[in-house]
Design an enzyme around this catalytic site. Structure first.
Site, mmCIF file in Angstrom:
data_model
loop_
_atom_site.group_PDB
_atom_site.id
_atom_site.type_symbol
_atom_site.label_atom_id
_atom_site.label_comp_id
_atom_site.label_asym_id
_atom_site.label_seq_id
_atom_site.Cartn_x
_atom_site.Cartn_y
_atom_site.Cartn_z
ATOM 1 N N ASP A 177 66.255 53.731 33.656
ATOM 2 C CA ASP A 177 66.312 54.060 35.086
ATOM 3 C C ASP A 177 67.715 53.976 35.683
ATOM 4 O O ASP A 177 67.862 53.952 36.908
ATOM 5 C CB ASP A 177 65.358 53.141 35.864
ATOM 6 C CG ASP A 177 63.907 53.550 35.670
ATOM 7 O OD1 ASP A 177 63.647 54.768 35.710
ATOM 8 O OD2 ASP A 177 63.049 52.674 35.487
ATOM 9 N N ASP A 185 59.290 60.959 34.638
ATOM 10 C CA ASP A 185 60.235 60.394 35.610
ATOM 11 C C ASP A 185 61.678 60.383 35.079
ATOM 12 O O ASP A 185 62.645 60.430 35.830
ATOM 13 C CB ASP A 185 59.869 58.938 35.963
ATOM 14 C CG ASP A 185 58.384 58.650 36.013
ATOM 15 O OD1 ASP A 185 57.624 59.309 35.270
ATOM 16 O OD2 ASP A 185 57.984 57.757 36.761
#
Ligand code: GLY
Length: 390
Positions: free
Chosen positions: A108, A166
């Site tokens: 991330d 994602d």
């Protein structure tokens, strides 16, 4: 005569406020709300969510995947308002975040470091930010496996080499790193990840699976599953939004037509869902059997609107581009109403209500979330840019 007056008064009453006015008022409220957020946030923490029933705030440390959204939102709001208090707070929180540039345990880093330091560098370029961003790209690149051709998302769970849709959102950082350093390896990793994801994550209707697990001995797919969606076969609303945004970035960075076609196809899937409510804020999963008696996800709507505000600039199909603008306008209008926007001083300092983080895990259901705020602000800033008002 009287009828004429009544008619024109009622016509006036019905015409909606120009969207730029709605946006200015929403951004001014957002500035006030985020200044309030700064007063309720413990000094060493990052905002995560706030629970309306218990009025309880939840915070995180810098390693949580959302830690870049609060500084990123502050920076967009500073760009809008030029209020120095917002910049001071963004710089304060970025200092706490800085160490994550060396975190190799998460995929991330794009979210965490590019939404924060990427925006900081855009507004006030500096060598220090360049270094932080380059180190972040290096850390992210360590998670790439050449045999499978993808960046590993999670180190937890029972998967072997899981990649979630994602993860498309982390590629923007890699493109920046190649532009900055001249080292094409970051660019190549991003392209490989996007191409492999295009092949394995998407279904014939351009909806996407959430998790694809890879066997890194030969690059084959072990399984296609969900984690945060309703079912393995379903279209988790935020996942569709991440995919859309990700392939818009891919087109921007490479100008490869296949990514534009792919982004257009994902947009068509999202915009044509029969169970999309009139206000265009989707339910948390397009295949939830409980629709309409289930939760919305304002974050999915905000991400979609921001992506469409960029996608509407690409290609030659004017009708299609106008449809993107109309859809994104509708989302912004909806999110800017009292239904979704909290009064200043409430909602734990978050701007938007009604997002769904992880319903199957019974976590963050019908709550505010940092990324809903971030992409809502970004969508509004992009709209202002589109209309030459930024
Ligand atoms: N990237 C995690 C989520 O969208 O919830």
């Amino acid at each position: 005569m009287l009828t004429g007056i009544i008619l024109s008064v009622s016509m006036f009453a019905q015409s909606p406020k120009p969207l730029l006015q709605v946006i200015d008022s929403a951004l001014q409220k957002a500035v006030a709300q985020y200044k309030y957020m700064g007063t309720v946030l413990p000094g060493d923490k990052f905002p995560k969510t706030w629970y309306p029933l218990t009025k309880k705030q939840e915070t995180s440390n810098s390693s949580w995947w959302c830690s870049g959204f609060y500084p990123g939102s502050l920076l967009y709001l500073y760009e809008y308002s030029k209020d120095p208090a917002l910049l001071t707070e963004a710089n304060r929180i970025d200092k706490l975040l800085e160490k994550e540039q060396f975190n190799k345990g998460t995929h991330d880093l794009g979210f965490m470091m590019y939404c924060s330091f990427g925006n900081a560098n855009r507004l006030q370029p500096s060598k220090e930010y360049d270094e932080i961003l380059l180190n972040s790209a290096k850390s992210l690149s360590t998670r790439f496996n050449a045999t499978a051709g993808v960046i590993k998302s999670w180190d937890h769970g029972t998967w072997k080499y899981p990649v979630i849709i994602d993860n498309m959102m982390n590629l923007e950082l890699l493109f920046w790193a190649t532009r900055y350093s001249g080292d094409s390896s970051y660019y190549k990793i991003a392209v490989s990840h996007a191409n492999t994801t295009m092949k394995n994550h998407f279904r014939a209707d351009y909806s996407s699976y959430h998790v694809v697990d890879y066997d890194v001995t030969d690059g084959s797919v072990i399984s296609k599953k969900t984690h945060q969606g309703y079912a393995d076969y379903s279209a988790w609303a935020r996942g569709q939004a991440w995919g859309l945004y990700g392939y818009v970035v891919m087109y921007r960075a490479t100008k490869d037509q296949k990514y534009l076609t792919h982004a257009n196809n994902i947009a068509k899937f999202i915009m044509s869902r029969p169970n999309l409510p009139e206000d265009k804020i989707p339910f948390w999963d397009y295949n939830s059997p409980e629709i309409p008696a289930t939760y919305r996800d304002a974050s999915a709507a905000a991400i979609t609107a921001s992506a469409l505000m960029e996608l509407c600039k690409y290609g030659n199909d004017e009708e299609r581009k106008q449809s993107y603008i109309r859809f994104a306008e509708k989302v912004i209008r909806s999110l800017s109403t009292q239904t979704y926007t909290a009064p200043i001083g409430e909602n734990g300092g978050f701007i938007l209500k009604h997002s769904t983080g992880h319903l199957p895990g019974n976590s963050e259901v019908d709550v505010p979330l940092t990324y809903a705020d971030y992409y809502y602000i970004e969508a509004m800033m992009r709209y202002k840019g589109l209309k030459g008002k930024k």
